[in-house]
Design a protein around this motif. Structure first.
Motif, PDB file in Angstrom:
ATOM      1  N   GLU A  19      65.566  78.073 -37.021  1.00  0.00           N
ATOM      2  CA  GLU A  19      65.388  76.698 -37.018  1.00  0.00           C
ATOM      3  C   GLU A  19      64.787  76.474 -35.582  1.00  0.00           C
ATOM      4  OE1 GLU A  19      69.960  75.534 -37.185  1.00  0.00           O
ATOM      5  OE2 GLU A  19      69.907  77.603 -37.045  1.00  0.00           O
TER       6      GLU A  19
ATOM      7  N   ASP B 293      63.653  76.360 -40.910  1.00  0.00           N
ATOM      8  CA  ASP B 293      64.593  75.616 -41.592  1.00  0.00           C
ATOM      9  C   ASP B 293      64.566  74.336 -40.542  1.00  0.00           C
ATOM     10  OD1 ASP B 293      67.130  74.542 -42.122  1.00  0.00           O
ATOM     11  OD2 ASP B 293      68.126  76.434 -42.138  1.00  0.00           O
TER      12      ASP B 293
ATOM     13  N   SER C 211      70.526  71.316 -52.266  1.00  0.00           N
ATOM     14  CA  SER C 211      71.369  71.306 -50.888  1.00  0.00           C
ATOM     15  C   SER C 211      70.527  72.413 -49.973  1.00  0.00           C
ATOM     16  CB  SER C 211      72.904  72.065 -51.112  1.00  0.00           C
ATOM     17  OG  SER C 211      72.678  73.402 -51.684  1.00  0.00           O
ATOM     18  N   GLY C 212      71.007  72.387 -48.897  1.00  0.00           N
ATOM     19  CA  GLY C 212      70.312  73.069 -47.575  1.00  0.00           C
ATOM     20  C   GLY C 212      70.418  74.624 -48.008  1.00  0.00           C
ATOM     21  N   THR C 213      71.525  75.252 -48.432  1.00  0.00           N
ATOM     22  CA  THR C 213      71.798  76.497 -48.504  1.00  0.00           C
ATOM     23  C   THR C 213      71.144  77.099 -49.826  1.00  0.00           C
ATOM     24  OG1 THR C 213      73.699  78.339 -48.509  1.00  0.00           O
ATOM     25  CG2 THR C 213      74.121  76.348 -49.871  1.00  0.00           C
TER      26      THR C 213
ATOM     27  N   GLU D 158      73.569  73.112 -35.526  1.00  0.00           N
ATOM     28  CA  GLU D 158      75.107  73.490 -35.615  1.00  0.00           C
ATOM     29  C   GLU D 158      75.401  74.429 -34.459  1.00  0.00           C
ATOM     30  OE1 GLU D 158      77.415  72.201 -37.646  1.00  0.00           O
ATOM     31  OE2 GLU D 158      75.792  71.177 -38.640  1.00  0.00           O
TER      32      GLU D 158
ATOM     33  N   LYS E  98      69.584  67.982 -46.263  1.00  0.00           N
ATOM     34  CA  LYS E  98      70.381  66.721 -45.505  1.00  0.00           C
ATOM     35  C   LYS E  98      69.726  65.409 -45.567  1.00  0.00           C
ATOM     36  CE  LYS E  98      73.475  69.192 -42.419  1.00  0.00           C
ATOM     37  NZ  LYS E  98      73.243  70.582 -42.216  1.00  0.00           N
TER      38      LYS E  98
ATOM     39  N   PHE F 276      72.372  78.502 -37.834  1.00  0.00           N
ATOM     40  CA  PHE F 276      72.981  78.269 -39.172  1.00  0.00           C
ATOM     41  C   PHE F 276      72.224  77.890 -40.343  1.00  0.00           C
ATOM     42  CE2 PHE F 276      75.376  75.192 -42.178  1.00  0.00           C
ATOM     43  CZ  PHE F 276      76.392  76.123 -42.174  1.00  0.00           C
ATOM     44  N   HIS F 277      72.311  78.721 -41.266  1.00  0.00           N
ATOM     45  CA  HIS F 277      71.465  78.302 -42.744  1.00  0.00           C
ATOM     46  C   HIS F 277      72.148  78.180 -43.752  1.00  0.00           C
ATOM     47  CE1 HIS F 277      68.164  79.443 -39.964  1.00  0.00           C
ATOM     48  NE2 HIS F 277      68.737  80.647 -39.754  1.00  0.00           N
ATOM     49  N   GLY F 278      73.534  78.116 -43.893  1.00  0.00           N
ATOM     50  CA  GLY F 278      74.149  77.683 -44.891  1.00  0.00           C
ATOM     51  C   GLY F 278      75.410  78.717 -45.423  1.00  0.00           C
TER      52      GLY F 278
ATOM     53  N   ASN G 108      67.391  77.390 -48.605  1.00  0.00           N
ATOM     54  CA  ASN G 108      67.331  78.728 -47.660  1.00  0.00           C
ATOM     55  C   ASN G 108      67.421  80.121 -48.640  1.00  0.00           C
ATOM     56  OD1 ASN G 108      66.476  77.643 -45.281  1.00  0.00           O
ATOM     57  ND2 ASN G 108      68.605  77.655 -44.635  1.00  0.00           N
TER      58      ASN G 108
ATOM     59  N   ILE H  98      66.363  71.625 -42.094  1.00  0.00           N
ATOM     60  CA  ILE H  98      67.142  70.837 -42.961  1.00  0.00           C
ATOM     61  C   ILE H  98      67.798  69.836 -41.877  1.00  0.00           C
ATOM     62  CG2 ILE H  98      69.719  71.031 -43.828  1.00  0.00           C
ATOM     63  CD1 ILE H  98      68.328  73.894 -44.953  1.00  0.00           C
ATOM     64  N   GLN H  99      68.088  70.051 -40.590  1.00  0.00           N
ATOM     65  CA  GLN H  99      68.513  69.225 -39.706  1.00  0.00           C
ATOM     66  C   GLN H  99      67.528  68.319 -38.640  1.00  0.00           C
ATOM     67  OE1 GLN H  99      72.729  68.299 -37.181  1.00  0.00           O
ATOM     68  NE2 GLN H  99      72.691  70.019 -38.725  1.00  0.00           N
TER      69      GLN H  99
HETATM   70  C1  LIG Z   1      73.651  71.825 -42.969  1.00  0.00           C
HETATM   71  C2  LIG Z   1      72.626  72.894 -42.725  1.00  0.00           C
HETATM   72  C3  LIG Z   1      72.470  73.954 -43.523  1.00  0.00           C
HETATM   73  C4  LIG Z   1      73.208  73.952 -44.976  1.00  0.00           C
HETATM   74  O1  LIG Z   1      72.882  72.996 -45.530  1.00  0.00           O
HETATM   75  P1  LIG Z   1      73.887  72.540 -46.748  1.00  0.00           P
HETATM   76  O2  LIG Z   1      73.524  71.419 -47.573  1.00  0.00           O
HETATM   77  O3  LIG Z   1      75.204  72.344 -46.150  1.00  0.00           O
HETATM   78  O4  LIG Z   1      73.950  73.713 -47.525  1.00  0.00           O
HETATM   79  C5  LIG Z   1      71.171  75.034 -43.288  1.00  0.00           C
HETATM   80  N1  LIG Z   1      70.589  74.865 -42.355  1.00  0.00           N
HETATM   81  C6  LIG Z   1      70.622  73.915 -41.273  1.00  0.00           C
HETATM   82  C7  LIG Z   1      69.813  74.036 -40.305  1.00  0.00           C
HETATM   83  C8  LIG Z   1      71.723  72.855 -41.507  1.00  0.00           C
HETATM   84  O5  LIG Z   1      71.825  72.080 -40.422  1.00  0.00           O
END
Ligand SMILES: *Cc1c(COP(=O)(O)O)cnc(C)c1O
Length: 394
Positions: free
Chosen positions: A187, A220, A101-103, A192, A249, A134-136, A106, A222-223
């Motif tokens: 990011e 980050d 997962s993202g969290t 978010e 993601k 937003f990092h988790g 990180n 992730i998104q």
């Molecule tokens: C969604 C998100 C996270 C957290 O990811 P999870 O899989 O929900 O833990 C971390 N950083 C960013 C930029 C995100 O969009």
């Protein structure tokens, strides 16, 4: 299930949600248990990059599940090797850590940065992050998330985390000078937090400061990564390369998969036993990850994301000229936001009722995050529904 059961009573109330459960998806559309269809411009929060029930992903998933579902990290498996090779081939990185997962990605990135820094000085553990980030939701990632509403009631938080306003070089410089930092996490497009694009000069400043003070720069993505902005990784468009990049993601094609990409120098600080994950590098998730990368990294695919992203952006800018309640259209590629002057109210729910799924970001921004396979016709349909909803009083 008894039809009188309130399904909300089954769950710890971490989410605000309502409506008929979704039972099926195909391409750009989701279908609920009552048979109603929805045009999906949310993509399970930027996850379903190839839409729903993509034939190649379904085939890979079924084939891999029949062959091997889990081995643990006591052993290698073939899909995780394929996936890691592709991540390295297509990025700055020379080493990969796999998680779910993202969290978690990180969390691992912060641990890797601290481990490297601890070899320089035991005081070198501070972490800088930015407002609206937003990092988790796990402890280090949550603490790096610079939003007090996410910390509230969960203290004490891990020590050494500091926050600076986003895109503010001067304040970041002042804060960085106060402590011995191990990591800066940012990011390059805050998602978010309302689709806030980092200034190139801001990222350049962080890169130069990190270089001159042996600080690990973590992006980050992730998104914003994995093709969403029209390049495989967004950092490619900024000309600034991180030491560590976190992914999750869309990278698992809908299965839980996260990755930390890093340089040899970062990886050299880590020894067996320092970090781990039972499921990380799971064969089924990694088989989908390798497939996603093969499809999304194709220049023709990325070019189409750029073209369609520009088209959606121009359509949203047309709406902006009609509705004074819209403050700005933000973002890159298919990571777009419509920021309003006021709180969104029930806008996202009203769009859902009208058959269009969107995602809120902060109080006043609505995100358009369609699957990357979206067509111009889908974009026209979505913008028409959105326009219709807006015309009823926004
Ligand atoms: C969604 C998100 C996270 C957290 O990811 P999870 O899989 O929900 O833990 C971390 N950083 C960013 C930029 C995100 O969009």
């Amino acid at each position: 299930m008894n039809s009188n059961t309130n399904i909300d009573n089954l769950f710890v109330p971490t989410y605000k949600r309502s409506g008929s459960p979704f039972v099926r998806g195909e391409g750009m559309y989701l279908y609920d248990a009552d048979g109603k269809s929805y045009l999906d411009f949310c993509s399970g929060i930027a996850v379903n990059a190839l839409g729903h029930a993509h034939p190649q992903l379904v085939e890979t998933l079924q084939k891999q599940a029949a062959e091997l579902i889990h081995t643990s990290n006591l052993y290698f498996n073939k899909p995780q090797i394929d996936f890691a090779e592709r991540l390295i081939k297509h990025s700055f990185a020379s080493k990969v850590f796999l998680c779910n997962s993202g969290t978690e990605a990180n969390e691992a990135a912060i641990k890797f940065a601290r481990k490297k820094a601890a070899k320089i000085s035991t005081d070198k553990y501070h972490v800088l992050s930015f407002s609206e980030s937003f990092h988790g939701r796990t402890y280090a990632s949550m603490t790096a998330t610079a939003q007090s509403k996410i910390h509230s009631g969960f203290g004490p938080l891990p020590a050494g985390f500091h926050y600076s306003p986003f895109n503010d070089v001067k304040t970041a410089g002042e804060l960085l000078a106060l402590h011995d930092f191990a990591a800066i996490i940012v990011e390059p497009i805050q998602a978010e937090g309302g689709i806030n694009v980092a200034d190139v000069e801001f990222l350049q400043f962080l890169r130069e400061y990190a270089n001159s003070h042996s600080i690990s720069l973590i992006f980050d993505e992730i998104q914003c990564g994995t093709g969403r902005t029209g390049t495989l990784w967004y950092y490619e468009q900024t000309g600034v390369t991180p030491d560590i990049m976190t992914l999750a993601k869309p990278i698992g094609g809908g299965l839980p998969l996260g990755a930390v990409l890093c340089t040899d120098e970062i990886a050299a600080g880590i020894s067996p036993g320092d970090h781990g994950s039972t499921f990380g590098g799971n064969p089924v998730a990694c088989a989908l990850g390798a497939q996603i990368l093969d499809i999304v990294s194709e220049p023709v695919f990325l070019k189409r994301v750029q073209t369609n992203g520009n088209y959606l952006k121009s359509k949203l800018n047309e709406l902006k000229t009609k509705y004074p309640s819209i403050r700005s259209i933000r973002g890159e590629g298919l990571l777009l936001g419509v920021r309003f002057k006021e709180d969104l109210g029930t806008l996202v729910d009203d769009c859902k009722a009208a058959g269009l799924l969107l995602a809120r970001a902060n109080l006043n921004t609505v995100r358009f995050l369609p699957p990357l396979i979206v067509s111009l016709e889908d974009i026209d349909n979505a913008v028409n529904i959105f326009h219709n909803v807006l015309s009823k009083g926004y």
